[in-house]
Design an enzyme around this catalytic site. Structure first.
Site, PDB file in Angstrom:
ATOM      1  N   CYS A 104      36.779 -13.025  62.653  1.00 47.48           N
ATOM      2  CA  CYS A 104      37.792 -13.846  63.310  1.00 47.48           C
ATOM      3  C   CYS A 104      39.138 -13.681  62.610  1.00 47.48           C
ATOM      4  O   CYS A 104      39.728 -12.608  62.633  1.00 47.48           O
ATOM      5  CB  CYS A 104      37.329 -15.288  63.386  1.00 47.48           C
ATOM      6  SG  CYS A 104      38.198 -16.270  64.629  1.00 47.48           S
ATOM      7  N   HIS A 198      31.957 -14.242  65.273  1.00 46.43           N
ATOM      8  CA  HIS A 198      31.473 -14.878  64.043  1.00 46.43           C
ATOM      9  C   HIS A 198      29.988 -14.598  63.811  1.00 46.43           C
ATOM     10  O   HIS A 198      29.137 -15.465  64.048  1.00 46.43           O
ATOM     11  CB  HIS A 198      31.674 -16.395  64.131  1.00 46.43           C
ATOM     12  CG  HIS A 198      33.051 -16.874  63.843  1.00 46.43           C
ATOM     13  ND1 HIS A 198      33.576 -16.935  62.571  1.00 46.43           N
ATOM     14  CD2 HIS A 198      34.014 -17.334  64.679  1.00 46.43           C
ATOM     15  CE1 HIS A 198      34.808 -17.421  62.622  1.00 46.43           C
ATOM     16  NE2 HIS A 198      35.104 -17.657  63.889  1.00 46.43           N
ATOM     17  N   GLU A 200      28.460 -14.703  61.163  1.00 48.99           N
ATOM     18  CA  GLU A 200      27.960 -15.532  60.055  1.00 48.99           C
ATOM     19  C   GLU A 200      27.531 -16.928  60.485  1.00 48.99           C
ATOM     20  O   GLU A 200      26.853 -17.642  59.728  1.00 48.99           O
ATOM     21  CB  GLU A 200      29.027 -15.645  58.957  1.00 48.99           C
ATOM     22  CG  GLU A 200      30.159 -16.619  59.239  1.00 48.99           C
ATOM     23  CD  GLU A 200      31.269 -16.081  60.133  1.00 48.99           C
ATOM     24  OE1 GLU A 200      32.325 -16.738  60.242  1.00 48.99           O
ATOM     25  OE2 GLU A 200      31.081 -14.995  60.731  1.00 48.99           O
TER      26      GLU A 200
END
Length: 286
Positions: A104, A198, A200
């Site tokens: 991001c 994202h 993660e």
């Protein structure tokens, strides 16, 4: 033992708000994920955008096998002290030759640091999930996206995007909303792999992000009310609790590229396997 540096791009107030929401800052989310991907690795978190913080840790960037840049609400086209500090830090990362990865805003930081540009998305949004991400011709053979299919979804929530990649960058993936969904960026001796989405994030964190940005979602007509946002967030949260619930995945239009944790964080695992470990070997670290 791998030695990772996690650069928290978000300013202090955003870190505090996120901790109140999900119990972790963005850097702490990365830290927990890296403990699963590379068991035994040592992680250090720094906050280079903060006032009064040294941009580079005392042991220097050369002491680390990789640098990870988190997401952030910073707008990289704004000439603010926070933006200047994080961009200066990223230029130091490039100059060190240490492999780096960002999601991001992390991708946006690397873009600006290497000479590209970032812009507001205006009225467009990717909120919750980025849909139908497709690797480019270059991306289909790139190790960052190894194991990804011809089109996939991923957790995402952002209001800015890369407008133009710097020279010597390679566009790796796009979709119908945001052209630069994944890229490799080179600057000096440094190599950065990054994504606009994202990998993660857990689905629990996606649900919390929707709640934190409820006003923006309503303003841009993605929801009619706070109740709409909450109903959608509850579905995402329920799928986090029971990722095998096919009915919930169907209602959200998701498949195992999102519901399976290993698939969801694939790019970070690929980065460690295909860039960090070979670079570590060339540096003579075993």
């Amino acid at each position: 033992m791998l030695n990772f540096l996690i650069a928290e791009s978000e300013p202090p107030e955003a870190r505090d708000r996120r901790r109140r929401s999900v119990g972790r800052s963005s850097g702490e989310t990365y830290e927990a994920l890296l403990e699963r991907i590379a068991p035994g690795a040592r992680t250090t978190r720094v906050t280079p955008a903060d006032h009064g913080q040294d941009a580079v840790p005392p042991d220097g960037l050369d002491a680390y096998d990789a640098v990870f840049l988190t997401g952030s609400p910073l707008h990289l086209y704004d000439d603010t002290p926070e933006c200047r500090r994080i961009i200066t830090f990223m230029r130091s990362v490039f100059a060190s030759g240490t492999p780096s990865f960002g999601s991001c805003a992390g991708l946006q930081v690397a873009t600006v640091a290497a000479g590209g540009t970032v812009r507001s998305m205006g009225g467009r949004r990717e909120a919750g999930f980025s849909r139908r991400i497709a690797p480019t011709d270059a991306g289909r053979g790139h190790p960052l996206l190894a194991g990804r299919p011809a089109a996939f979804d991923a957790p995402a929530i952002h209001t800015d995007e890369v407008a133009s990649l710097p020279e010597e960058a390679v566009l790796l993936a796009s979709n119908g909303v945001t052209t630069v969904q994944a890229a490799e960026i080179r600057s000096g001796p440094g190599i950065f792999w990054g994504v606009q989405y994202h990998p993660e994030l857990s689905l629990f964190e996606v649900a919390a992000a929707l709640r934190r940005q409820a006003d923006d979602l309503i303003e841009h007509s993605l929801a009619q009310s706070d109740d709409d946002v909450e109903a959608h967030a509850l579905l995402v949260e329920a799928l986090h609790d029971e990722p095998g619930r096919r009915d919930l995945a169907w209602r959200l239009g998701l498949d195992d590229q999102v519901t399976d944790r290993g698939n969801r964080c694939r790019e970070i695992g690929n980065f460690v396997e295909h860039l960090v470990l070979p670079t570590r070997s060339r540096r003579g670290r075993g």
